[in-house]
Design an enzyme around this catalytic site. Structure first.
Site, mmCIF file in Angstrom:
data_model
loop_
_atom_site.group_PDB
_atom_site.id
_atom_site.type_symbol
_atom_site.label_atom_id
_atom_site.label_comp_id
_atom_site.label_asym_id
_atom_site.label_seq_id
_atom_site.Cartn_x
_atom_site.Cartn_y
_atom_site.Cartn_z
ATOM 1 N N GLU A 38 -12.965 8.927 -22.745
ATOM 2 C CA GLU A 38 -14.377 8.536 -22.881
ATOM 3 C C GLU A 38 -15.067 9.572 -23.786
ATOM 4 O OE1 GLU A 38 -16.153 8.924 -19.011
ATOM 5 O OE2 GLU A 38 -18.007 7.895 -19.558
ATOM 6 N N LYS A 108 -19.843 0.388 -21.103
ATOM 7 C CA LYS A 108 -19.648 0.729 -19.674
ATOM 8 C C LYS A 108 -20.738 0.094 -18.810
ATOM 9 C CE LYS A 108 -18.964 5.045 -17.004
ATOM 10 N NZ LYS A 108 -18.957 6.524 -17.176
ATOM 11 N N CYS A 141 -14.105 5.013 -17.226
ATOM 12 C CA CYS A 141 -14.280 6.011 -16.161
ATOM 13 C C CYS A 141 -14.775 5.412 -14.850
ATOM 14 C CB CYS A 141 -15.159 7.154 -16.661
ATOM 15 S SG CYS A 141 -14.830 8.693 -15.766
#
Ligand code: ACM
Length: 261
Positions: A38, A108, A141
């Site tokens: 990331e 995300k 993540c």
């Protein structure tokens, strides 16, 4: 096919130095799919939205150009995290890049902690990208802690989940074994190492990148505190069938009428 990850130690805001490190690590590499952490070019611990905006790019920026170069050098499709700018919003995104250019981005959807102060939550549906005959889903993540993310990607046909990460909690590596097992898919978690002490935050990133398999095995584990790269051969045909035995199929046996969605 040959899939794997780079576990790096990005230097905050030093994109060129971070690019150079990755170029060195991939110098003699040939692969099919490479996953980077990331925010691999910028670092993670912003202290203001302005700072994050100053490092943001669209899909024609220097990060996409760099990933295109690495895709050409290695022959691989690459997934790596970046700060994506669109209008006056920024997203914690990952882009998927082949030797022909950017295939797409994922933004995300589950933002962690102060990410909520700078980033807008992802506004595009979870999506599976068909690349070189394999279906690749992307999550970033903290998305791991919502099992619906990996489940949705698997139901959409993902065979491999590319999972760029900057993990600061110690739980994800164990959970990804289950995410792989319950969805019968491969997953590549590309984490980072190192420490970022900025503003009031002091993050130590947990390393331990890994490749998990549909049968709950771990095909690769990185050290907790070293730059590391590893690639393994997998057979994507093994995850197309969700049958566990003659009686159980992980997707057909779901009892949606009993679940709160
Ligand atoms: C995280 O989602 N980077 C903890």
């Amino acid at each position: 096919m040959k899939i794997g990850y780079l576990q790096t130690n990005p230097i905050f805001s030093e994109k060129e130095q971070n690019f150079n490190e990755i170029e060195k690590l991939t110098a003699n590499l040939k692969a099919d799919l490479i996953v980077l952490p990331e925010l691999f070019a910028t670092g993670y611990t912003f202290i203001s939205k302005e700072e994050a905006v100053s490092l943001a790019e669209n899909t024609n920026g220097i990060t996409s150009q760099f990933l295109l170069k690495i895709a050409k050098n290695t022959g691989a499709v690459i997934v790596g995290g970046f700060v994506e700018k669109e209008g006056n919003k920024i997203y914690n995104s990952a882009m998927l890049v082949s030797n022909k250019g950017v295939i797409g981005t994922y933004r995300k959807i589950h933002l962690y902690y102060k990410e909520k102060l700078w980033f807008s939550p992802g506004n595009k549906p979870l999506k599976v990208f068909k690349v070189n005959g394999v279906n690749v889903g992307i999550m970033i993540c903290f998305d791991w802690i919502f099992p619906e993310t990996a489940r949705t990607l698997a139901l959409l046909g993902a065979e491999i989940i590319a999972h760029p990460a900057n993990l600061v909690l110690p739980y994800c590596q164990k959970a990804m074994v289950t995410r792989s097992l319950e969805n019968r898919i491969y997953a590549i978690t590309a984490n980072r190492i190192g420490q970022e002490k900025r503003g009031n935050d002091d993050f130590k990133f947990t390393g331990g990148s890994q490749i998990t398999s549909y049968d709950g095995s771990i095909l690769s584990t990185a050290p907790l505190d070293q730059i590391f790269i590893e690639f393994v051969e997998i057979d994507q045909n093994l995850v197309r069938d969700k049958k566990l035995n003659d009686y159980n199929d992980l997707f057909r046996d779901r009892k949606k009428e009993f679940y709160l969605v």
